[in-house]
Scaffold this motif. Structure first.
Motif, PDB file in Angstrom:
ATOM      1  N   UNK A  64       0.653  -0.754   0.381  1.00  0.00           N
ATOM      2  CA  UNK A  64      -0.144  -0.200  -0.117  1.00  0.00           C
ATOM      3  C   UNK A  64       0.768   1.319  -0.070  1.00  0.00           C
ATOM      4  N   UNK A  65       0.503   2.647  -0.801  1.00  0.00           N
ATOM      5  CA  UNK A  65       1.040   3.420  -0.111  1.00  0.00           C
ATOM      6  C   UNK A  65       0.123   4.403   0.529  1.00  0.00           C
ATOM      7  N   UNK A  66       0.444   5.392   1.057  1.00  0.00           N
ATOM      8  CA  UNK A  66      -0.771   6.178   2.063  1.00  0.00           C
ATOM      9  C   UNK A  66      -0.026   7.338   1.848  1.00  0.00           C
ATOM     10  N   UNK A  67      -0.590   7.981   1.616  1.00  0.00           N
ATOM     11  CA  UNK A  67      -0.847   9.536   1.348  1.00  0.00           C
ATOM     12  C   UNK A  67      -1.608   9.804   2.585  1.00  0.00           C
ATOM     13  N   UNK A  68      -0.563  11.665   3.040  1.00  0.00           N
ATOM     14  CA  UNK A  68      -2.304  12.203   4.206  1.00  0.00           C
ATOM     15  C   UNK A  68      -1.706  13.588   3.961  1.00  0.00           C
ATOM     16  N   UNK A  69      -3.336  14.715   4.216  1.00  0.00           N
ATOM     17  CA  UNK A  69      -2.872  15.761   3.991  1.00  0.00           C
ATOM     18  C   UNK A  69      -2.120  16.447   2.261  1.00  0.00           C
ATOM     19  N   UNK A  70      -3.188  15.495   1.465  1.00  0.00           N
ATOM     20  CA  UNK A  70      -2.204  15.736  -0.345  1.00  0.00           C
ATOM     21  C   UNK A  70      -2.389  17.317  -0.850  1.00  0.00           C
ATOM     22  N   UNK A  71      -3.768  17.510  -0.235  1.00  0.00           N
ATOM     23  CA  UNK A  71      -4.516  18.785  -1.547  1.00  0.00           C
ATOM     24  C   UNK A  71      -5.147  20.082   0.096  1.00  0.00           C
ATOM     25  N   UNK A  72      -4.992  20.907   0.235  1.00  0.00           N
ATOM     26  CA  UNK A  72      -5.948  21.801   1.386  1.00  0.00           C
ATOM     27  C   UNK A  72      -6.037  22.973  -0.158  1.00  0.00           C
ATOM     28  N   UNK A  73      -7.791  23.318  -0.040  1.00  0.00           N
ATOM     29  CA  UNK A  73      -7.908  24.781  -1.003  1.00  0.00           C
ATOM     30  C   UNK A  73      -9.349  25.446   0.354  1.00  0.00           C
ATOM     31  N   UNK A  74      -8.541  26.790   0.146  1.00  0.00           N
ATOM     32  CA  UNK A  74      -9.470  28.022   1.400  1.00  0.00           C
ATOM     33  C   UNK A  74      -9.742  29.126   0.436  1.00  0.00           C
ATOM     34  N   UNK A  75     -11.031  29.726   0.181  1.00  0.00           N
ATOM     35  CA  UNK A  75     -11.217  30.777  -0.120  1.00  0.00           C
ATOM     36  C   UNK A  75     -10.102  31.608  -0.210  1.00  0.00           C
ATOM     37  N   UNK A  76      -9.987  32.066   1.665  1.00  0.00           N
ATOM     38  CA  UNK A  76      -9.543  32.738   1.775  1.00  0.00           C
ATOM     39  C   UNK A  76      -8.292  32.061   3.035  1.00  0.00           C
ATOM     40  N   UNK A  77      -7.002  32.099   2.871  1.00  0.00           N
ATOM     41  CA  UNK A  77      -5.713  31.732   2.975  1.00  0.00           C
ATOM     42  C   UNK A  77      -4.727  32.308   4.218  1.00  0.00           C
ATOM     43  N   UNK A  78      -5.573  33.254   4.651  1.00  0.00           N
ATOM     44  CA  UNK A  78      -4.835  34.429   5.467  1.00  0.00           C
ATOM     45  C   UNK A  78      -4.255  33.611   6.727  1.00  0.00           C
ATOM     46  N   UNK A  79      -5.304  32.593   6.854  1.00  0.00           N
ATOM     47  CA  UNK A  79      -5.542  32.135   8.334  1.00  0.00           C
ATOM     48  C   UNK A  79      -4.676  30.596   8.362  1.00  0.00           C
ATOM     49  N   UNK A  80      -4.265  30.260   7.097  1.00  0.00           N
ATOM     50  CA  UNK A  80      -3.520  29.064   6.645  1.00  0.00           C
ATOM     51  C   UNK A  80      -4.723  27.861   6.968  1.00  0.00           C
ATOM     52  N   UNK A  81      -4.186  27.060   7.858  1.00  0.00           N
ATOM     53  CA  UNK A  81      -5.295  25.626   7.714  1.00  0.00           C
ATOM     54  C   UNK A  81      -6.563  25.645   8.642  1.00  0.00           C
ATOM     55  N   UNK A  82      -7.574  26.604   8.651  1.00  0.00           N
ATOM     56  CA  UNK A  82      -9.362  26.586   9.323  1.00  0.00           C
ATOM     57  C   UNK A  82      -9.350  25.457  10.034  1.00  0.00           C
ATOM     58  N   UNK A  83      -8.760  24.416   9.762  1.00  0.00           N
ATOM     59  CA  UNK A  83      -9.267  23.497  10.813  1.00  0.00           C
ATOM     60  C   UNK A  83      -8.803  23.884  12.963  1.00  0.00           C
ATOM     61  N   UNK A  84      -7.753  24.369  12.422  1.00  0.00           N
ATOM     62  CA  UNK A  84      -6.816  25.323  13.783  1.00  0.00           C
ATOM     63  C   UNK A  84      -7.646  26.385  13.943  1.00  0.00           C
ATOM     64  N   UNK A  85      -8.454  27.126  13.210  1.00  0.00           N
ATOM     65  CA  UNK A  85      -9.039  28.626  13.833  1.00  0.00           C
ATOM     66  C   UNK A  85      -9.679  27.890  15.068  1.00  0.00           C
ATOM     67  N   UNK A  86      -9.854  29.152  16.068  1.00  0.00           N
ATOM     68  CA  UNK A  86     -10.326  29.238  16.717  1.00  0.00           C
ATOM     69  C   UNK A  86     -10.930  30.361  17.436  1.00  0.00           C
ATOM     70  N   UNK A  87     -12.083  30.859  18.055  1.00  0.00           N
ATOM     71  CA  UNK A  87     -12.771  31.363  18.040  1.00  0.00           C
ATOM     72  C   UNK A  87     -12.565  32.555  19.597  1.00  0.00           C
ATOM     73  N   UNK A  88     -12.164  31.437  20.256  1.00  0.00           N
ATOM     74  CA  UNK A  88     -11.580  31.809  21.300  1.00  0.00           C
ATOM     75  C   UNK A  88     -10.285  32.799  21.194  1.00  0.00           C
ATOM     76  N   UNK A  89     -10.058  31.846  20.729  1.00  0.00           N
ATOM     77  CA  UNK A  89      -8.348  32.985  20.682  1.00  0.00           C
ATOM     78  C   UNK A  89      -8.481  34.209  19.534  1.00  0.00           C
ATOM     79  N   UNK A  90      -9.457  34.151  18.528  1.00  0.00           N
ATOM     80  CA  UNK A  90      -9.561  34.998  16.917  1.00  0.00           C
ATOM     81  C   UNK A  90      -8.552  34.492  15.431  1.00  0.00           C
ATOM     82  N   UNK A  91      -8.015  33.409  16.317  1.00  0.00           N
ATOM     83  CA  UNK A  91      -6.439  32.975  15.107  1.00  0.00           C
ATOM     84  C   UNK A  91      -6.358  31.368  15.260  1.00  0.00           C
ATOM     85  N   UNK A  92      -5.774  31.165  14.355  1.00  0.00           N
ATOM     86  CA  UNK A  92      -5.150  29.928  14.973  1.00  0.00           C
ATOM     87  C   UNK A  92      -4.083  29.192  15.448  1.00  0.00           C
ATOM     88  N   UNK A  93      -3.716  30.880  16.338  1.00  0.00           N
ATOM     89  CA  UNK A  93      -2.837  30.036  17.903  1.00  0.00           C
ATOM     90  C   UNK A  93      -1.681  29.740  16.956  1.00  0.00           C
TER      91      UNK A  93
END
Length: 110
Positions: A64-93
Motif C-alpha cells: 500500500x501507498x498512503x498519502x495524508x494531507x495531500x491537498x488543501x484549498x480555502x477561499x481565504x488563506x490568511x489563516x492557514x489551515x482553518x481546522x486550527x482556527x478558534x473563536x476564543x483566540x480569534x485566530x489559529x494560535x
C-alpha cells in the motif's frame, strides 16, 4: 507588599451597544468564512495474486501507498489551515497546518 489601590466609580458612560461592538463576543464581527476543501488521506493497495505467491512461502501479500494531507484549498488563506482556527483566540494560535506525508505499508501473511 500591600495593595494601596482605591476603587473609584467611572464617570465615563458607555452604552451596551458601543461596548459590545468592540468586545470579542460581538459575533457578527468575528464570523469567518471557513469554506475549505481538504484531501486528508488516500490509500492505494495492491494485493499480490495467488499465482505469484504459490511459488513462495507467503499465503498472502499486499503493498500500500498512503498519502495524508495531500491537498488543501480555502477561499481565504490568511489563516492557514482553518481546522486550527478558534473563536476564543480569534485566530489559529500560530498553529501550522498538518504536514503532508507519504508512506508505504507491506502486509505479509504466512
Amino acid at each position: 507588599m500591600t495593595d494601596t489601590r482605591v476603587f473609584e466609580p467611572s464617570e465615563y458612560k458607555v452604552d451596551y451597544q458601543s461596548w459590545a461592538s468592540r468586545y470579542k463576543a460581538d459575533w457578527p464581527s468575528v464570523i469567518k468564512d471557513k469554506t475549505f476543501i481538504k484531501l486528508r488521506e488516500v490509500v492505494v493497495t495492491y494485493n499480490l495474486g495467488k499465482k505469484l505467491l504459490d511459488k513462495t512461502f507467503m499465503d498472502s501479500a499486499s503493498f500500500s501507498v498512503i498519502g495524508r494531507n495531500l491537498w488543501y484549498w480555502t477561499k481565504d488563506d490568511y489563516y492557514g489551515d482553518l481546522d486550527t482556527y478558534t473563536l476564543t483566540q480569534g485566530d489559529t494560535g500560530l498553529q501550522l497546518p498538518s504536514q503532508r506525508s507519504i508512506g508505504f505499508n507491506l502486509n505479509v501473511s504466512f
